[in-house]
Design a protein around this motif. Structure first.
Motif, PDB file in Angstrom:
ATOM      1  N   GLU A 297       9.356   1.838 -11.753  1.00 39.91           N
ATOM      2  CA  GLU A 297       8.085   2.523 -12.020  1.00 39.91           C
ATOM      3  C   GLU A 297       6.966   1.490 -12.059  1.00 39.91           C
ATOM      4  O   GLU A 297       7.139   0.380 -12.561  1.00 39.91           O
ATOM      5  N   ALA A 298       5.816   1.843 -11.496  1.00 37.22           N
ATOM      6  CA  ALA A 298       4.666   0.943 -11.488  1.00 37.22           C
ATOM      7  C   ALA A 298       3.406   1.788 -11.334  1.00 37.22           C
ATOM      8  O   ALA A 298       3.475   2.993 -11.064  1.00 37.22           O
ATOM      9  N   THR A 299       2.260   1.153 -11.522  1.00 37.09           N
ATOM     10  CA  THR A 299       0.976   1.850 -11.410  1.00 37.09           C
ATOM     11  C   THR A 299       0.161   1.237 -10.288  1.00 37.09           C
ATOM     12  O   THR A 299      -0.048   0.012 -10.251  1.00 37.09           O
ATOM     13  N   ALA A 300      -0.289   2.066  -9.375  1.00 38.56           N
ATOM     14  CA  ALA A 300      -1.158   1.646  -8.276  1.00 38.56           C
ATOM     15  C   ALA A 300      -2.558   2.185  -8.524  1.00 38.56           C
ATOM     16  O   ALA A 300      -2.797   2.964  -9.447  1.00 38.56           O
ATOM     17  N   ARG A 301      -3.505   1.757  -7.683  1.00 33.77           N
ATOM     18  CA  ARG A 301      -4.893   2.216  -7.774  1.00 33.77           C
ATOM     19  C   ARG A 301      -5.355   2.730  -6.425  1.00 33.77           C
ATOM     20  O   ARG A 301      -5.112   2.108  -5.381  1.00 33.77           O
ATOM     21  N   VAL A 302      -6.026   3.872  -6.442  1.00 36.33           N
ATOM     22  CA  VAL A 302      -6.578   4.441  -5.211  1.00 36.33           C
ATOM     23  C   VAL A 302      -7.742   3.555  -4.744  1.00 36.33           C
ATOM     24  O   VAL A 302      -8.631   3.232  -5.531  1.00 36.33           O
ATOM     25  N   ASN A 303      -7.710   3.125  -3.507  1.00 36.34           N
ATOM     26  CA  ASN A 303      -8.840   2.339  -2.986  1.00 36.34           C
ATOM     27  C   ASN A 303      -9.484   2.968  -1.749  1.00 36.34           C
ATOM     28  O   ASN A 303     -10.490   2.477  -1.258  1.00 36.34           O
ATOM     29  N   PHE A 304      -8.893   4.061  -1.245  1.00 35.78           N
ATOM     30  CA  PHE A 304      -9.519   4.725  -0.096  1.00 35.78           C
ATOM     31  C   PHE A 304      -9.100   6.183  -0.042  1.00 35.78           C
ATOM     32  O   PHE A 304      -7.914   6.502  -0.106  1.00 35.78           O
ATOM     33  N   VAL A 305     -10.100   7.070   0.038  1.00 37.06           N
ATOM     34  CA  VAL A 305      -9.882   8.488   0.301  1.00 37.06           C
ATOM     35  C   VAL A 305     -10.751   8.835   1.504  1.00 37.06           C
ATOM     36  O   VAL A 305     -11.979   8.713   1.442  1.00 37.06           O
ATOM     37  N   SER A 306     -10.123   9.224   2.590  1.00 40.00           N
ATOM     38  CA  SER A 306     -10.863   9.439   3.835  1.00 40.00           C
ATOM     39  C   SER A 306     -11.905  10.550   3.684  1.00 40.00           C
ATOM     40  O   SER A 306     -11.621  11.589   3.085  1.00 40.00           O
TER      41      SER A 306
ATOM     42  N   ALA B  30      -3.517   3.769  -1.514  1.00 36.91           N
ATOM     43  CA  ALA B  30      -3.543   3.143  -2.840  1.00 36.91           C
ATOM     44  C   ALA B  30      -2.876   1.783  -2.739  1.00 36.91           C
ATOM     45  O   ALA B  30      -1.943   1.592  -1.952  1.00 36.91           O
ATOM     46  N   THR B  31      -3.355   0.835  -3.534  1.00 34.93           N
ATOM     47  CA  THR B  31      -2.822  -0.525  -3.522  1.00 34.93           C
ATOM     48  C   THR B  31      -1.944  -0.745  -4.744  1.00 34.93           C
ATOM     49  O   THR B  31      -2.316  -0.386  -5.866  1.00 34.93           O
ATOM     50  N   LEU B  32      -0.781  -1.366  -4.516  1.00 32.46           N
ATOM     51  CA  LEU B  32       0.204  -1.589  -5.573  1.00 32.46           C
ATOM     52  C   LEU B  32       0.550  -3.068  -5.634  1.00 32.46           C
ATOM     53  O   LEU B  32       0.879  -3.688  -4.615  1.00 32.46           O
ATOM     54  N   ASP B  33       0.453  -3.654  -6.839  1.00 34.53           N
ATOM     55  CA  ASP B  33       0.823  -5.059  -7.018  1.00 34.53           C
ATOM     56  C   ASP B  33       2.333  -5.207  -6.822  1.00 34.53           C
ATOM     57  O   ASP B  33       3.124  -4.441  -7.366  1.00 34.53           O
ATOM     58  N   ASN B  34       2.711  -6.222  -6.030  1.00 36.01           N
ATOM     59  CA  ASN B  34       4.123  -6.417  -5.712  1.00 36.01           C
ATOM     60  C   ASN B  34       4.517  -7.878  -5.880  1.00 36.01           C
ATOM     61  O   ASN B  34       5.253  -8.438  -5.057  1.00 36.01           O
TER      62      ASN B  34
ATOM     63  N   SER C 117       0.828  -1.204   0.000  1.00 37.50           N
ATOM     64  CA  SER C 117       0.000   0.000   0.000  1.00 37.50           C
ATOM     65  C   SER C 117       0.859   1.250   0.000  1.00 37.50           C
ATOM     66  O   SER C 117       2.017   1.232   0.433  1.00 37.50           O
ATOM     67  N   LEU C 118       0.271   2.326  -0.497  1.00 38.27           N
ATOM     68  CA  LEU C 118       0.881   3.652  -0.442  1.00 38.27           C
ATOM     69  C   LEU C 118       0.065   4.499   0.518  1.00 38.27           C
ATOM     70  O   LEU C 118      -1.155   4.600   0.375  1.00 38.27           O
ATOM     71  N   ALA C 119       0.734   5.103   1.470  1.00 35.30           N
ATOM     72  CA  ALA C 119       0.054   6.004   2.405  1.00 35.30           C
ATOM     73  C   ALA C 119       0.402   7.442   2.034  1.00 35.30           C
ATOM     74  O   ALA C 119       1.576   7.808   1.986  1.00 35.30           O
TER      75      ALA C 119
END
Length: 387
Positions: A262-271, A285-289, A235-237
């Motif tokens: 470089e990679a692409t993540a997706r936003v899954n939560f905005v407070s 945001a969640t990032l495949d690893n 995850s990205l915080a």
């Protein structure tokens, strides 16, 4: 029209001279014609408002850089971020009872399967829990024996049914007590190899990312022993300004860069609420690893796509290319003689670019660096014209 006008006036002046008029009259008419032509020429030059005449050498010496606008792509916000374990795939393993750590079977970074023993704790409480299991098992065995005897006596019509019912109830209660004692041991850990030892097992499969205890350490109940993370996803915080958070939605893409990766993540939560301490909006945001190339705790740069920030044919320019002239936003477009201040309508901004809603086609060459110098030059030209 200016040429015809000049020819007509000059012809009139020559005619006057030919007719024997004074040379002064002819000279006066020619002077008046040139003055009128000069005024007309001045008005024609002023029609090209916002033009700046500069040679290539002057442009280069002023440090003005020219480039084409960017076509396509959405506006983004660029922020620093930290790689964290996926909240759904990270679990803390704690000691359920107080005791001394006598075995640590896994170290940092090692992979572990669910149910495998991570550590062993030696404790008097463990001895009590396991002792209760053994005592409950013995009581159940005795209760089952009594029940069998009462069933035999009842079938021989020796004992009353009341004794059989009491024996059956005692056996049921003993079975419940054993189950409860076993559950307490399981909740504390289970196993461990000795009456006074309990093994702490892994609740999930993953990698050990934290181990704050050492061998021989005495720990309190609920003390953290390990932290396990399934790092196939991380995850990205991030923390957003409130005005930026309103333009970001779950599902928006996030470009993650760090150290040549470089990679692409997706936003899954905005407070929906601001953090009371920072007054910023937390975002995850969640990032495949799958390749395990991103490490927990690693600082990265995240470029977050803004919602509704332009389509595939949108025109974007660097924010350094935008100047304000007479209350209007302008971009300096390269011309054969220099530059032309072109009014534009601005759209969404990102950290370093801005969408141009109207005013540019994207095929122009614009001043991307040094536009303030051009604005100053434009002010000098207009002041000189007024004088």
């Amino acid at each position: 029209m200016k040429t015809i006008y000049l020819a007509t006036v000059m012809s009139f002046a020559l005619a006057l001279a030919g007719c024997g008029k004074a040379d002064e009259a002819a000279n006066e008419a020619a002077s008046n014609a040139l003055a009128s032509a000069g005024e007309a020429g001045g008005e024609a030059g002023h029609d090209q408002e916002g033009a700046i005449t500069l040679s290539s050498e002057q442009i280069a010496s002023a440090g003005v850089q020219v480039a084409r606008p960017l076509i396509g792509g959405a506006g983004t916000i660029e922020l620093p971020a930290i790689i964290e374990g996926d909240p759904q795939g990270t679990q803390v393993v704690s000691a359920a009872i107080a005791g001394r750590v006598v075995a640590l079977n896994y170290n940092l970074g090692q992979s572990i399967g669910r149910g495998q023993t991570l550590a062993v704790i030696e404790s008097r409480e463990a001895a009590q829990l396991k002792g209760e299991v053994e005592a409950s098992r013995a009581r159940l065995a005795l209760a089952n024996s009594n029940l069998a005897r009462e069933q035999r006596l009842f079938s021989q019509r020796v004992s009353p049914e009341q004794d059989l019912i009491a024996a059956r109830t005692a056996a049921t209660e003993a079975r419940i007590a054993l189950t409860q004692a076993q559950s307490q041991v399981a909740a504390a850990g289970g196993g461990g190899g000795g009456l006074n030892r309990l093994g702490i097992v892994a609740p999930i499969s993953g990698q050990v990312i934290s181990r704050p205890v050492v061998l021989g350490q005495t720990v309190a109940a609920d003390a953290e022993l390990f932290r396990i993370a399934n790092l196939s996803k991380v995850s990205l915080a991030l923390n957003l300004k409130a005005e930026d958070a309103s333009r970001i939605q779950p599902g928006n893409s996030v470009k993650v860069t760090a150290a040549g990766r470089e990679a692409t993540a997706r936003v899954n939560f905005v407070s929906p609420a601001l953090d009371p301490q920072t007054r910023l909006v937390p975002m995850i945001a969640t990032l495949d690893n799958g390749g395990h190339k991103w490490r927990v705790g690693e600082p990265v740069t995240a470029a977050i796509q803004l919602t509704g920030s332009g389509g595939a044919q949108s025109v974007r320019v660097p924010t350094t290319a935008i100047q304000t002239v007479e209350g209007k936003s302008v971009v300096f477009v390269r011309t054969p003689k220099g530059f032309q201040a072109t009014p534009v309508t601005l759209g969404d901004r990102s950290s370093d670019t801005v969408i141009i809603r109207s005013g540019l086609t994207g095929r122009e060459q614009i001043a991307t660096t040094g536009s303030f110098t051009l604005k100053a030059e434009l002010g000098k030209s207009e002041a000189a014209h007024e004088d």
